[in-house]
Design a protein around this motif. Structure first.
Motif, PDB file in Angstrom:
ATOM      1  N   TYR A  86     -22.660  -4.583  11.005  1.00  0.00           N
ATOM      2  CA  TYR A  86     -21.338  -4.912  10.492  1.00  0.00           C
ATOM      3  C   TYR A  86     -20.342  -4.711  11.620  1.00  0.00           C
ATOM      4  O   TYR A  86     -20.425  -3.745  12.382  1.00  0.00           O
ATOM      5  CB  TYR A  86     -20.956  -4.018   9.310  1.00  0.00           C
ATOM      6  N   LEU A 138     -16.241  -1.289   2.414  1.00  0.00           N
ATOM      7  CA  LEU A 138     -17.236  -2.295   2.044  1.00  0.00           C
ATOM      8  C   LEU A 138     -17.706  -2.107   0.610  1.00  0.00           C
ATOM      9  O   LEU A 138     -17.991  -0.996   0.190  1.00  0.00           O
ATOM     10  CB  LEU A 138     -18.469  -2.200   2.951  1.00  0.00           C
ATOM     11  N   CYS A 142     -20.638  -7.879  -1.277  1.00  0.00           N
ATOM     12  CA  CYS A 142     -20.195  -8.441   0.003  1.00  0.00           C
ATOM     13  C   CYS A 142     -21.094  -9.597   0.442  1.00  0.00           C
ATOM     14  O   CYS A 142     -22.281  -9.616   0.155  1.00  0.00           O
ATOM     15  CB  CYS A 142     -20.161  -7.360   1.069  1.00  0.00           C
ATOM     16  N   ARG A 202     -17.293 -10.433   6.886  1.00  0.00           N
ATOM     17  CA  ARG A 202     -15.960 -10.102   6.369  1.00  0.00           C
ATOM     18  C   ARG A 202     -15.097 -11.343   6.459  1.00  0.00           C
ATOM     19  O   ARG A 202     -15.432 -12.295   7.155  1.00  0.00           O
ATOM     20  CB  ARG A 202     -15.334  -8.946   7.140  1.00  0.00           C
TER      21      ARG A 202
END
Length: 104
Positions: A12, A47, A52, A79
């Motif tokens: 991430y 998160l 997600c 994202r």
């Protein structure tokens, strides 16, 4: 009997930092299982790992709750973009054209 396991990576990139974690999960684990087991939620509390958007090696996974991971997979957590890349390029080109016109 020893349970078969696979090792995957979870990555991430936030605006200010990025994280790459290796995680070992049981064979047959889903993408969501690997995300939750990775502990990346503690590093990035903003998160929501239950909803997600994610992908494997740049390919979006539509249903991470049923998609099984394979050894060596790199699970990427996506994202929202801050700006549309096409719009940024358009604005940059317009600005360059304006500067060129002023210098002539």
């Amino acid at each position: 009997m020893v349970e078969a396991v696979v090792e995957v990576e979870v990555v991430y990139a936030a605006i200010d930092r990025q994280e790459l974690l290796s995680v070992t999960v049981p064979e047959g684990a889903t993408v969501r299982d690997a995300l939750l087991k990775s502990g990346i939620g503690q590093a990035f509390p903003e998160l929501d790992l239950t909803s997600c958007p994610v992908g494997i090696f740049g390919k979006v996974i539509i249903d991470p709750d049923s998609h099984r991971v394979q050894a060596g997979d790199r699970i990427e957590i996506y994202r929202s973009l801050l700006a549309d890349p096409k719009e940024v390029r358009r604005l940059r080109a317009a600005k360059a054209a304006e500067a060129k016109a002023r210098n002539q």
